[in-house]
Design a protein around this motif. Structure first.
Motif, PDB file in Angstrom:
ATOM      1  N   ASP A 102      10.638   4.822   1.122  1.00 43.23           N
ATOM      2  CA  ASP A 102      10.042   6.282   0.665  1.00 43.23           C
ATOM      3  C   ASP A 102      10.475   6.570  -0.801  1.00 43.23           C
ATOM      4  OD1 ASP A 102      12.641   6.909   1.146  1.00 43.23           O
ATOM      5  OD2 ASP A 102      12.235   8.529   2.556  1.00 43.23           O
ATOM      6  N   LYS A 103      11.083   5.479  -1.346  1.00 47.33           N
ATOM      7  CA  LYS A 103      11.309   5.703  -2.778  1.00 47.33           C
ATOM      8  C   LYS A 103      10.221   6.018  -3.516  1.00 47.33           C
ATOM      9  CE  LYS A 103      15.903   3.335  -2.842  1.00 47.33           C
ATOM     10  NZ  LYS A 103      16.472   2.390  -3.282  1.00 47.33           N
ATOM     11  N   ASP A 104      10.226   6.985  -4.614  1.00 49.54           N
ATOM     12  CA  ASP A 104       8.844   7.259  -5.242  1.00 49.54           C
ATOM     13  C   ASP A 104       8.651   5.828  -6.319  1.00 49.54           C
ATOM     14  OD1 ASP A 104       8.911   9.606  -4.452  1.00 49.54           O
ATOM     15  OD2 ASP A 104       9.582  10.719  -6.109  1.00 49.54           O
ATOM     16  N   GLU A 105       9.739   5.423  -6.951  1.00 55.16           N
ATOM     17  CA  GLU A 105       9.350   4.292  -7.925  1.00 55.16           C
ATOM     18  C   GLU A 105      10.070   3.192  -7.587  1.00 55.16           C
ATOM     19  OE1 GLU A 105       7.499   4.583 -10.602  1.00 55.16           O
ATOM     20  OE2 GLU A 105       7.161   6.689 -10.488  1.00 55.16           O
ATOM     21  N   ILE A 106       9.359   2.459  -6.571  1.00 58.30           N
ATOM     22  CA  ILE A 106       9.826   1.060  -6.257  1.00 58.30           C
ATOM     23  C   ILE A 106       8.634   0.078  -6.115  1.00 58.30           C
ATOM     24  CG2 ILE A 106       9.528   1.844  -3.859  1.00 58.30           C
ATOM     25  CD1 ILE A 106      12.354  -0.313  -5.352  1.00 58.30           C
ATOM     26  N   ASP A 107       8.652  -1.213  -6.346  1.00 61.01           N
ATOM     27  CA  ASP A 107       7.699  -2.347  -5.931  1.00 61.01           C
ATOM     28  C   ASP A 107       8.380  -3.087  -4.910  1.00 61.01           C
ATOM     29  OD1 ASP A 107       8.837  -4.786  -7.241  1.00 61.01           O
ATOM     30  OD2 ASP A 107       8.934  -3.136  -8.771  1.00 61.01           O
ATOM     31  N   PHE A 108       7.852  -3.890  -4.079  1.00 61.05           N
ATOM     32  CA  PHE A 108       8.139  -4.404  -2.680  1.00 61.05           C
ATOM     33  C   PHE A 108       9.207  -5.579  -3.076  1.00 61.05           C
ATOM     34  CE2 PHE A 108       7.750  -7.549   0.784  1.00 61.05           C
ATOM     35  CZ  PHE A 108       8.439  -6.801   1.746  1.00 61.05           C
ATOM     36  N   PRO A 109       8.728  -6.618  -4.169  1.00 61.37           N
ATOM     37  CA  PRO A 109       9.936  -7.687  -4.475  1.00 61.37           C
ATOM     38  C   PRO A 109      11.156  -6.754  -4.945  1.00 61.37           C
ATOM     39  CG  PRO A 109       7.783  -8.271  -5.521  1.00 61.37           C
ATOM     40  CD  PRO A 109       7.382  -6.753  -4.858  1.00 61.37           C
TER      41      PRO A 109
ATOM     42  N   VAL B 207       0.734  -1.247  -0.236  1.00 62.28           N
ATOM     43  CA  VAL B 207      -0.060  -0.072  -0.159  1.00 62.28           C
ATOM     44  C   VAL B 207       0.982   1.280   0.102  1.00 62.28           C
ATOM     45  CG1 VAL B 207      -1.981   1.177   1.203  1.00 62.28           C
ATOM     46  CG2 VAL B 207      -1.626  -1.210   1.442  1.00 62.28           C
ATOM     47  N   THR B 208       0.496   2.034  -0.727  1.00 63.38           N
ATOM     48  CA  THR B 208       1.573   3.385  -0.833  1.00 63.38           C
ATOM     49  C   THR B 208       0.506   4.566  -0.513  1.00 63.38           C
ATOM     50  OG1 THR B 208       2.466   2.849  -2.897  1.00 63.38           O
ATOM     51  CG2 THR B 208       2.257   5.004  -2.441  1.00 63.38           C
ATOM     52  N   VAL B 209       1.054   5.403   0.710  1.00 67.71           N
ATOM     53  CA  VAL B 209       0.504   6.583   0.973  1.00 67.71           C
ATOM     54  C   VAL B 209       1.507   7.828   0.313  1.00 67.71           C
ATOM     55  CG1 VAL B 209       0.184   7.907   3.031  1.00 67.71           C
ATOM     56  CG2 VAL B 209      -0.119   5.595   3.121  1.00 67.71           C
ATOM     57  N   ARG B 210       0.618   8.782  -0.244  1.00 64.21           N
ATOM     58  CA  ARG B 210       1.239   9.947  -0.853  1.00 64.21           C
ATOM     59  C   ARG B 210       0.881  11.179   0.073  1.00 64.21           C
ATOM     60  NH1 ARG B 210       2.932  12.239  -5.910  1.00 64.21           N
ATOM     61  NH2 ARG B 210       2.543  10.113  -7.058  1.00 64.21           N
ATOM     62  N   LEU B 211       1.948  11.892   0.477  1.00 64.57           N
ATOM     63  CA  LEU B 211       1.716  13.063   1.307  1.00 64.57           C
ATOM     64  C   LEU B 211       2.055  13.871   0.293  1.00 64.57           C
ATOM     65  CD1 LEU B 211       3.530  12.049   4.485  1.00 64.57           C
ATOM     66  CD2 LEU B 211       1.250  11.568   3.993  1.00 64.57           C
ATOM     67  N   THR B 212       1.169  15.254   0.155  1.00 64.50           N
ATOM     68  CA  THR B 212       1.332  16.408  -0.669  1.00 64.50           C
ATOM     69  C   THR B 212       1.289  17.760   0.323  1.00 64.50           C
ATOM     70  OG1 THR B 212       0.470  15.345  -2.628  1.00 64.50           O
ATOM     71  CG2 THR B 212       0.957  17.466  -2.679  1.00 64.50           C
ATOM     72  N   ALA B 213       2.484  18.519   0.115  1.00 66.95           N
ATOM     73  CA  ALA B 213       2.397  19.692   1.292  1.00 66.95           C
ATOM     74  C   ALA B 213       2.222  20.862   0.279  1.00 66.95           C
ATOM     75  CB  ALA B 213       3.438  19.494   2.234  1.00 66.95           C
ATOM     76  N   LYS B 214       2.073  22.045   0.979  1.00 70.37           N
ATOM     77  CA  LYS B 214       2.143  23.225   0.208  1.00 70.37           C
ATOM     78  C   LYS B 214       2.655  24.110   1.494  1.00 70.37           C
ATOM     79  CE  LYS B 214      -2.262  22.602  -2.049  1.00 70.37           C
ATOM     80  NZ  LYS B 214      -3.847  23.004  -2.346  1.00 70.37           N
ATOM     81  N   GLY B 215       3.525  25.138   0.880  1.00 70.20           N
ATOM     82  CA  GLY B 215       4.117  25.894   1.589  1.00 70.20           C
ATOM     83  C   GLY B 215       4.671  27.115   0.903  1.00 70.20           C
ATOM     84  N   THR B 216       5.190  28.307   1.806  1.00 67.52           N
ATOM     85  CA  THR B 216       5.550  29.425   1.180  1.00 67.52           C
ATOM     86  C   THR B 216       7.229  29.154   0.730  1.00 67.52           C
ATOM     87  OG1 THR B 216       6.392  30.338   3.346  1.00 67.52           O
ATOM     88  CG2 THR B 216       4.301  31.081   2.217  1.00 67.52           C
ATOM     89  N   ASP B 217       7.831  28.272   1.396  1.00 66.18           N
ATOM     90  CA  ASP B 217       9.242  27.890   0.839  1.00 66.18           C
ATOM     91  C   ASP B 217       9.379  26.610   1.115  1.00 66.18           C
ATOM     92  OD1 ASP B 217      10.247  27.512   3.738  1.00 66.18           O
ATOM     93  OD2 ASP B 217       9.900  29.584   3.831  1.00 66.18           O
ATOM     94  N   GLU B 218      10.619  25.721   0.558  1.00 60.21           N
ATOM     95  CA  GLU B 218      10.939  24.410   0.685  1.00 60.21           C
ATOM     96  C   GLU B 218      11.024  24.006   2.127  1.00 60.21           C
ATOM     97  OE1 GLU B 218      14.053  21.189  -1.389  1.00 60.21           O
ATOM     98  OE2 GLU B 218      14.023  23.460  -2.117  1.00 60.21           O
ATOM     99  N   GLN B 219      11.712  24.790   2.933  1.00 61.28           N
ATOM    100  CA  GLN B 219      11.711  24.375   4.390  1.00 61.28           C
ATOM    101  C   GLN B 219      10.533  24.141   5.059  1.00 61.28           C
ATOM    102  OE1 GLN B 219      14.026  27.117   6.479  1.00 61.28           O
ATOM    103  NE2 GLN B 219      14.107  26.041   8.466  1.00 61.28           N
ATOM    104  N   GLU B 220       9.619  25.171   4.884  1.00 65.95           N
ATOM    105  CA  GLU B 220       8.327  24.740   5.543  1.00 65.95           C
ATOM    106  C   GLU B 220       7.560  23.549   5.153  1.00 65.95           C
ATOM    107  OE1 GLU B 220       3.828  27.150   5.638  1.00 65.95           O
ATOM    108  OE2 GLU B 220       5.562  28.009   4.395  1.00 65.95           O
TER     109      GLU B 220
END
Length: 413
Positions: A254-261, A218-231
């Motif tokens: 937490d690699k973007d492109e990976i499958d478990f096997p 199962v993959t969980v995608r987190l998407t955040a918004k902010g005024t700068d990269e640190q935030e």
């Protein structure tokens, strides 16, 4: 802002091609902070395209069509959008020069249909196509924005990442930082993961949390918004920490492109842990999955497919008495298969599969009953029983997936 995607193409409706463009565009817009609230698919029919536009206009601010910009008679998207918003089409001179130059260099006579690809909205703007000949276009009408993009993926992707991206940034002032992070979990179903994260998901605003189920994890995608990269990074890291407090035991990457096997195989390679397999019901599927990963030859010398009782005895040394006393679908047989393969190949790990793929039972064992054995690097062995649902292929695949999970939990984690 609410966006709606309209994929145009009879071939999509007929299932002749898979609409990967809409999937990728949805992901792209999400990363920009634009919510895709609906998707439609229509055939190459002007009246139906206009009907789809009418529906989309009632519920969305940004309407994006994909496909139907080519030179043939059934490429009608721009005509439909122009009529719907009450505009005309005109030739974009730069695109027309590009098309003319292409045909002259190819020594092919240009036709009026070919020139059609240079048409854009008279009161709109253009989106450059750096790869192909069909120009994208956009137009504003009654507080709605309409964008037409080409269908061929080789042209679609560069335009989305190029001229369309620049259009969005300029038109909608997308100056805020938007960043996503992928978390992968294994050994927990989507519904249980959603239940454990229910409180976090219900109060999500920034970052947003989305779950996606795959066959292996199962993959969980987190998407955040902010005024700068640190935030943005702080928001993502805090949410990741909150999630792992609840379900961290199931987290693996937490690699973007990976499958478990592939992840497990790569970890075996990194740690120089060699592995072999003895497969019965899975018929080599586990070994095929291993060798599908680059560098697998460093840790996988070979293995066995022992489908019959006789081959388990003659090739792996499984005792005939063990088979007769326990049946071939049993823990003792799985144990001897794993040990036999490991000893013969001289590897760190031996894994075995014996069971019933179905559709019928075998020797009193129901379809779906599977034993997986592991001969571990420290000399110990583990043999676990599982009962999987599904047809033959699903049972075989689920057996392989479970073996990778066992290797991760018992050896790598």
């Amino acid at each position: 802002m609410k966006a709606e995607l309209i994929s145009v193409g009879t071939e999509i409706l007929l299932g002749e091609i898979t609409d990967t463009n809409a999937v990728k565009l949805g992901q792209f817009l999400a990363q920009k902070g634009i919510d895709v609230v609906n998707r439609q698919t229509v055939g190459d029919n002007k009246e139906r395209i206009e009907e789809a536009l009418e529906i989309a206009t009632k519920r969305s601010d940004l309407i994006i069509t994909i496909g139907g910009l080519g030179p043939t008679e059934d490429d009608l998207t721009k005509d439909a959008v122009a009529d719907f918003v009450g505009d005309q089409l005109k030739f974009d001179q730069n695109t027309l020069d590009k098309i003319t130059d292409y045909f002259e260099k190819s020594n092919i006579k240009i036709t009026s249909n070919n020139k059609k690809q240079a048409e854009v909205f008279a009161n709109g703007g253009t989106l450059a196509n750096e790869i192909g000949l069909a120009t994208g276009s956009f137009i504003e009408n009654n507080n709605h924005t309409y964008v037409v993009l080409p269908g061929p993926p080789s042209e679609f992707a560069p335009m989305v990442n190029g001229s369309f991206n620049q259009f969005l940034v300029t038109r909608f002032n997308l100056n805020q930082q938007i960043k996503s992070k992928i978390l992968h979990f294994v050994g927990i179903g989507e519904s249980l993961l959603a239940d454990k994260l229910d409180d976090l998901i219900n109060r999500q605003t920034n970052p947003t949390i989305a779950l996606y189920f795959k066959d292996t994890d199962v993959t969980v995608r987190l998407t955040a918004k902010g005024t700068d990269e640190q935030e943005v990074d702080q928001l993502l890291n805090q949410t990741e920490s909150d999630i792992n407090k609840l379900v961290g035991e199931f987290y693996y990457s937490d690699k973007d492109e990976i499958d478990f096997p592939s992840f497990v195989t790569q970890e075996l390679i990194k740690r120089e842990l060699s592995i072999t397999a003895a497969e019965s019901l899975t018929g080599g599927l586990f070994q095929s999955t291993i060798v599908g990963v680059t560098g697998a030859s460093n840790i996988f010398p070979g293995g066995y497919v022992t489908y019959s009782d006789a081959s388990k005895h003659s090739l792996l040394g499984v005792s005939e008495a063990t088979i007769s006393d326990n049946t071939v679908v049993s823990g003792p047989v799985a144990k001897e298969m794993a040990i036999g393969a490991k000893n013969l190949m001289g590897t760190s790990i031996g894994v075995s599969f014996t069971g019933v793929a179905g559709p019928d039972g075998l020797e009193g064992h129901p379809a779906g009953e599977v034993w997986i054995g592991l001969a571990l690097p420290d000399g110990n062995t583990v043999q676990n029983k599982y009962v999987f649902n599904g047809n033959r292929q699903k049972i075989r695949q689920r057996s392989v997936n479970k073996a990778f999970e066992l290797i991760w939990r018992l050896i790598l984690k």
